[in-house]
Design a protein around this motif. Structure first.
Motif, PDB file in Angstrom:
ATOM      1  N   ILE A  20       1.448   5.307  -0.051  1.00 59.19           N
ATOM      2  CA  ILE A  20       0.861   6.622   0.150  1.00 59.19           C
ATOM      3  C   ILE A  20       1.754   7.620  -0.566  1.00 59.19           C
ATOM      4  CG2 ILE A  20       0.331   8.408   1.845  1.00 59.19           C
ATOM      5  CD1 ILE A  20      -0.453   6.151   3.740  1.00 59.19           C
TER       6      ILE A  20
ATOM      7  N   SER B  58       0.860  -1.172   0.000  1.00 57.45           N
ATOM      8  CA  SER B  58       0.000   0.000   0.000  1.00 57.45           C
ATOM      9  C   SER B  58       0.898   1.223   0.000  1.00 57.45           C
ATOM     10  CB  SER B  58      -0.869  -0.038   1.264  1.00 57.45           C
ATOM     11  OG  SER B  58      -1.414   1.216   1.511  1.00 57.45           O
TER      12      SER B  58
ATOM     13  N   VAL C 145       5.046   6.688   1.905  1.00 58.07           N
ATOM     14  CA  VAL C 145       5.126   5.459   2.686  1.00 58.07           C
ATOM     15  C   VAL C 145       4.823   4.263   1.796  1.00 58.07           C
ATOM     16  CG1 VAL C 145       4.239   4.241   4.702  1.00 58.07           C
ATOM     17  CG2 VAL C 145       4.258   6.724   4.705  1.00 58.07           C
ATOM     18  N   VAL C 146       5.585   3.192   1.984  1.00 54.33           N
ATOM     19  CA  VAL C 146       5.279   1.919   1.345  1.00 54.33           C
ATOM     20  C   VAL C 146       4.979   0.932   2.470  1.00 54.33           C
ATOM     21  CG1 VAL C 146       6.162   0.034  -0.071  1.00 54.33           C
ATOM     22  CG2 VAL C 146       6.803   2.386  -0.603  1.00 54.33           C
ATOM     23  N   GLY C 147       3.756   0.472   2.526  1.00 59.78           N
ATOM     24  CA  GLY C 147       3.378  -0.439   3.606  1.00 59.78           C
ATOM     25  C   GLY C 147       3.138  -1.835   3.079  1.00 59.78           C
ATOM     26  N   GLU C 148       3.576  -2.822   3.860  1.00 58.84           N
ATOM     27  CA  GLU C 148       3.328  -4.219   3.501  1.00 58.84           C
ATOM     28  C   GLU C 148       1.905  -4.545   3.935  1.00 58.84           C
ATOM     29  OE1 GLU C 148       6.103  -6.828   5.413  1.00 58.84           O
ATOM     30  OE2 GLU C 148       4.866  -8.590   5.049  1.00 58.84           O
ATOM     31  N   VAL C 149       1.058  -4.947   2.966  1.00 56.37           N
ATOM     32  CA  VAL C 149      -0.338  -5.214   3.307  1.00 56.37           C
ATOM     33  C   VAL C 149      -0.481  -6.615   3.896  1.00 56.37           C
ATOM     34  CG1 VAL C 149      -2.648  -5.567   2.353  1.00 56.37           C
ATOM     35  CG2 VAL C 149      -1.281  -3.627   1.600  1.00 56.37           C
TER      36      VAL C 149
END
Lengths: 120, 136
Positions: B19, B17, B109-113
């Motif tokens: 942002i 995900s 931001v790079v989030g691990e889903v």
């Protein structure tokens, strides 16, 4: 924590390995400082007002930050990351990093930054 | 130096995900990245957050049902969630984007889903203001 050690280590690193010659020591100093905080619980506030709390997993030379077990501080207002537990934060969007109380030794940091300012 | 730096290697081929600096939220499979955090996203979609109620099935409802009125009806539990999902568009809209390349400059931001958590999310009842853009 003895930052003078980092100071010496950084200088020798730059001399020996010829890593990014233009890298300024101040960035290196904070890079080293954040590396020492790995494993601690920090809150990262971004330049879009989002604040993310989590365990510091790693940092790199751009001060990009990886956090584990993250949660957004105001989840009701920002439900955008509800399904995210680990995240990568780009260094360029970080406004503040709130450190744990025991992660800061201001005197040592003062000393080290003054030394940097004097040019080693 | 920085042997275990916070690269994105561990997230390749996983759902992430992102942002962006302008406050958008894009979810997709990470296919590639580079030093500058430029990333390639496959099968991506954008999740559009809003607090506004968008009427569908409009012909059955009087045109004077304003957002404010619906908001107050919801707050007072005067209309049920079932009715809401029937006559109003879901809280978070998902726009299909497909293959996307995002320039690193624009990434916050790079989030691990966590797919399990994500499946449990009820996007139709999630309402939030859009994220603010990053101001440097």
């Amino acid at each position: 924590m003895d930052l003078s050690v980092f100071h010496r280590r950084n200088k020798s690193q730059v001399n020996e390995k010829d890593i990014i010659v233009t890298s300024n020591f101040a960035t290196q100093l904070f890079f080293s400082y954040f590396k020492e905080l790995v494993g601690k619980e920090v809150t990262v506030e971004l330049k879009n007002d989002l604040a993310i709390r989590g365990t510091l997993h790693s940092v790199d030379q751009y001060l990009n930050i990886k956090l584990e077990n993250t949660r957004v501080v105001d989840q009701d207002k920002y439900p955008h990351m509800l399904s995210v537990r680990n995240c990568f934060i780009r260094g360029s969007v970080v406004r503040y990093v709130l450190l744990p109380q025991d992660g800061v030794d201001i005197d040592i940091l003062h000393d080290a930054t003054r030394r940097e300012a004097r040019g080693g | 130096m920085a042997s275990a730096g916070p690269g994105l290697e561990s997230l390749v081929d996983q759902i992430i995900s992102v942002i962006t600096n302008d406050g958008r939220n894009i979810v997709g499979t990470l296919r590639g990245f580079d030093q500058a955090t430029n990333i390639i996203l496959d099968e991506s979609h954008e999740r559009v957050y809003s607090t506004r109620y968008v009427l569908v099935n409009c012909d059955l409802l009087p045109g004077l049902l304003s957002n404010a009125l619906i908001g107050s009806l919801v707050q007072n539990s005067a209309i049920s969630n079932k009715f809401l999902s029937w006559c109003l568009k879901e809280g978070v809209q998902q726009l299909v984007l497909g293959l996307y390349i995002i320039r690193g400059d624009n990434i916050s931001v790079v989030g691990e889903v966590d797919e399990e958590l994500d499946a449990r999310l009820d996007l139709s009842n999630l309402r939030a203001h859009p994220l603010k853009p990053v101001i440097h």
